[in-house]
Enzyme design. Structure first.
Site, PDB file in Angstrom:
ATOM      1  N   ARG A 196       0.845  -1.188   0.000  1.00 51.61           N
ATOM      2  CA  ARG A 196       0.000   0.000   0.000  1.00 51.61           C
ATOM      3  C   ARG A 196       0.881   1.239   0.000  1.00 51.61           C
ATOM      4  NH1 ARG A 196      -3.667  -2.693  -1.522  1.00 51.61           N
ATOM      5  NH2 ARG A 196      -5.760  -2.920  -0.601  1.00 51.61           N
ATOM      6  N   GLU A 220      -3.109   7.600  -6.102  1.00 53.48           N
ATOM      7  CA  GLU A 220      -3.130   6.824  -7.347  1.00 53.48           C
ATOM      8  C   GLU A 220      -4.309   7.237  -8.216  1.00 53.48           C
ATOM      9  OE1 GLU A 220      -3.178   2.698  -6.182  1.00 53.48           O
ATOM     10  OE2 GLU A 220      -1.106   2.770  -5.452  1.00 53.48           O
ATOM     11  N   HIS A 236       0.428  -0.002  -9.978  1.00 55.59           N
ATOM     12  CA  HIS A 236      -0.370  -0.854  -9.092  1.00 55.59           C
ATOM     13  C   HIS A 236      -0.809  -2.103  -9.856  1.00 55.59           C
ATOM     14  CE1 HIS A 236      -3.103  -0.689  -5.302  1.00 55.59           C
ATOM     15  NE2 HIS A 236      -2.809  -1.946  -5.615  1.00 55.59           N
TER      16      HIS A 236
END
Length: 343
Positions: free
Chosen positions: A238, A267, A286
């Site tokens: 994370r 993000e 990601h």
């Protein structure tokens, strides 16, 4: 009997069809909100008993608008997007996906670590700019992986698989996880009871913990100060685990030689985010969880949790069990993206 309703909030780049088909076959009316916007989710979820959640934040204010809701299934091992305390107070089940992309994230972490150690982005840049080996070696030489120690912060499913993959490559593998059972500690992984001591002993430090109030910003100036000069940081869990300004300072001072980040505090990052432009930060969007196999698992897995709850009264992998006197133990130890679609 009224037909139960299940809603996919945000699926990002995932196709919800395999999960939607599974839910429909179990008797659900299936809707796709396709948004993180709470107003859109609330409108699409009128009368819904089940939500499949990606990145969308499910807080008390949104739960107030979903009085029929009984279960939330996340498309990831991580469940920090759900206010679990509020869900428990309201008697809601919350289920996660502890093992949908374990192999994918572990392999990504290994690939990112070796890319840093072998300086692959720098080598690529040299060739693309017209240079060759002498231009590459003029800066700094890659390090031999078997001379290095890999340190793992957290020792859940992903970290354990990463350790198994990395053991033949790195000289030593060590880990810190105060929640891991000592009796089940994997052979060949050295145990450090103090996180700072692990950082001081590691050449590559890889983060494998969920984002909680206790872990937010854990990779900070104090931790970086304990790390060996010239070491590397890897984060596939994370983005909020890393104090971004402290990371930039550590890279600027030379305390860290490089970092590989699959997850970021925001993000997608803003165009002027300094993390995007730093030459010693290796980025991926990601995507550590992604593979052709995991792509299907991330939409089928939450549906399987909801169907199991619908048929038996209990999902397959609960993290909040409203029938228990104590909170349910997480289905995945200390491993997250970070670990999935939101991993």
């Amino acid at each position: 009997m009224t037909q139960p309703i299940a809603v996919f909030t945000d699926t990002e780049d995932l196709d919800p069809e395999p999960g939607a088909r599974l839910l429909a076959d179990a008797g659900f009316e299936v809707r796709v909100a396709g948004s993180r916007d709470p107003d859109v989710i609330a409108a699409a979820s009128a009368g819904a008993t089940a939500l499949v959640v990606g990145y969308a934040r499910l807080d008390a204010a949104l739960l107030d608008r979903l009085p029929e809701l009984r279960i939330v299934a996340t498309m990831s091992a991580g469940h920090d997007m759900v206010d679990t305390a509020e869900a428990r107070r309201r008697g809601l089940w919350v289920a996660n996906l502890p093992d949908a992309a374990t192999e994918d994230v572990a392999v990504h972490a290994l690939a990112a670590s070796l890319s840093l150690v072998r300086r692959l982005p720098q080598a690529d840049a040299v060739v693309r700019s017209g240079g060759w080996s002498e231009d590459f070696t003029a800066a700094e030489l890659p390090r031999r992986a078997s001379d290095l120690t890999l340190g793992l912060v957290g020792l859940g499913r992903i970290a354990r698989q990463f350790a198994a993959l990395a053991a033949p490559v790195f000289g030593r593998v060590a880990a810190h996880d105060p929640h891991a059972d000592r009796a089940g500690w994997p052979a060949g992984v050295e145990r450090y009871d103090d996180l700072g001591d692990l950082a001081a002993a590691s050449d590559v430090l890889s983060l494998h913990v969920p984002l909680t109030p206790g872990t937010r910003g854990m990779a900070d100036a104090g931790l970086f100060a304990r790390m060996r000069p010239g070491s590397f940081l890897v984060n596939v869990s994370r983005g909020g685990l890393v104090d971004a300004p402290a990371l930039l300072d550590a890279l600027g001072s030379g305390r860290l030689t490089g970092a590989a980040l699959d997850v970021l505090p925001v993000e997608p990052p803003a165009a002027d985010d300094p993390l995007r432009a730093h030459p010693r930060i290796q980025l991926s969007p990601h995507s550590a969880y992604l593979s052709d196999t995991s792509r299907r698992s991330y939409v089928r897995g939450p549906a399987e949790n909801i169907v199991a709850w619908h048929r038996t009264g209990r999902p397959l992998t609960p993290v909040v069990d409203p029938t228990a006197t104590r909170p349910a133990a997480p289905a995945a130890s200390t491993t997250a993206p970070t670990e999935g679609a939101v991993a």
